[in-house]
Write a protein that holds these residues in place. Structure first.
Motif, short mmCIF file in Angstrom:
data_model
loop_
_atom_site.label_atom_id
_atom_site.label_comp_id
_atom_site.label_asym_id
_atom_site.label_seq_id
_atom_site.Cartn_x
_atom_site.Cartn_y
_atom_site.Cartn_z
N GLN A 24 0.94 -1.13 0.00
CA GLN A 24 -0.14 -0.13 -0.13
C GLN A 24 0.81 1.21 0.09
O GLN A 24 0.53 2.16 -0.88
CB GLN A 24 -1.14 -0.13 1.05
CG GLN A 24 -2.01 -1.07 1.19
CD GLN A 24 -1.56 -2.22 1.77
OE1 GLN A 24 -0.19 -2.76 2.06
NE2 GLN A 24 -2.25 -3.54 1.98
N ASN A 25 1.96 0.98 0.62
CA ASN A 25 2.96 2.42 0.77
C ASN A 25 3.54 2.70 -0.50
O ASN A 25 3.78 3.75 -0.93
CB ASN A 25 3.95 2.11 1.89
CG ASN A 25 3.27 2.31 3.34
OD1 ASN A 25 2.26 2.52 3.65
ND2 ASN A 25 4.23 1.97 4.20
N THR A 28 1.11 4.18 -2.88
CA THR A 28 0.92 5.60 -2.66
C THR A 28 1.98 6.45 -3.31
O THR A 28 1.96 7.38 -3.88
CB THR A 28 0.86 5.76 -1.23
OG1 THR A 28 -0.30 5.12 -0.67
CG2 THR A 28 0.70 7.22 -0.80
N LYS A 29 3.23 5.82 -3.15
CA LYS A 29 4.40 6.46 -3.55
C LYS A 29 4.32 6.63 -5.11
O LYS A 29 4.75 7.30 -5.99
CB LYS A 29 5.67 5.76 -3.32
CG LYS A 29 6.71 6.31 -3.70
CD LYS A 29 8.16 5.54 -3.11
CE LYS A 29 8.72 5.96 -2.03
NZ LYS A 29 9.28 7.60 -1.74
N PHE A 31 1.56 6.42 -7.07
CA PHE A 31 0.37 7.60 -7.30
C PHE A 31 0.84 9.00 -7.27
O PHE A 31 0.53 9.59 -8.29
CB PHE A 31 -0.78 7.24 -6.44
CG PHE A 31 -2.03 8.31 -6.61
CD1 PHE A 31 -2.81 7.93 -7.87
CD2 PHE A 31 -2.38 9.27 -5.83
CE1 PHE A 31 -3.68 8.94 -7.94
CE2 PHE A 31 -3.15 10.20 -5.94
CZ PHE A 31 -4.09 9.98 -7.25
N ARG A 32 1.43 9.19 -6.13
CA ARG A 32 2.10 10.60 -5.99
C ARG A 32 3.14 10.99 -6.88
O ARG A 32 3.55 12.07 -6.69
CB ARG A 32 2.34 11.03 -4.39
CG ARG A 32 1.16 10.84 -3.64
CD ARG A 32 1.25 11.23 -2.07
NE ARG A 32 0.04 11.17 -1.35
CZ ARG A 32 -0.10 11.09 -0.10
NH1 ARG A 32 1.18 10.98 0.69
NH2 ARG A 32 -1.12 11.19 0.51
#
Length: 75
Positions: A24-25, A28-29, A31-32
């Motif tokens: 999940q982390n 997120t990385k 996606f951002r």
């Protein structure tokens, strides 16, 4: 990073394991699009690639994990 993984046949879950991150982390990385130079060097090492700068005169300057360690730099 997605393109490098795709071109080298690697999976995001494998990269997450390599980096010691939860899936999940890493998602997120991704996606951002928040990658430090040190992160990119680790991705390159994982995929067998290199990170570098190609100057207008054709000079290539490559970043690698040993260089980062010696300098003690995070970026």
């Amino acid at each position: 990073v997605k393109a490098v993984l795709s071109c080298t046949g690697k999976k995001q879950v494998e990269l997450a394991d390599y980096l010691g991150m939860r899936k999940q982390n890493l998602a997120t990385k991704m996606f951002r699009d928040s990658w430090s130079a040190n992160d990119l060097v680790k991705v390159a090492t994982f995929t067998g690639a290199k990170v570098g700068f190609i100057l207008p005169d054709g000079t290539c300057i490559y970043l690698d994990s040993s260089e980062e360690t010696e300098k003690g730099s995070d970026d």
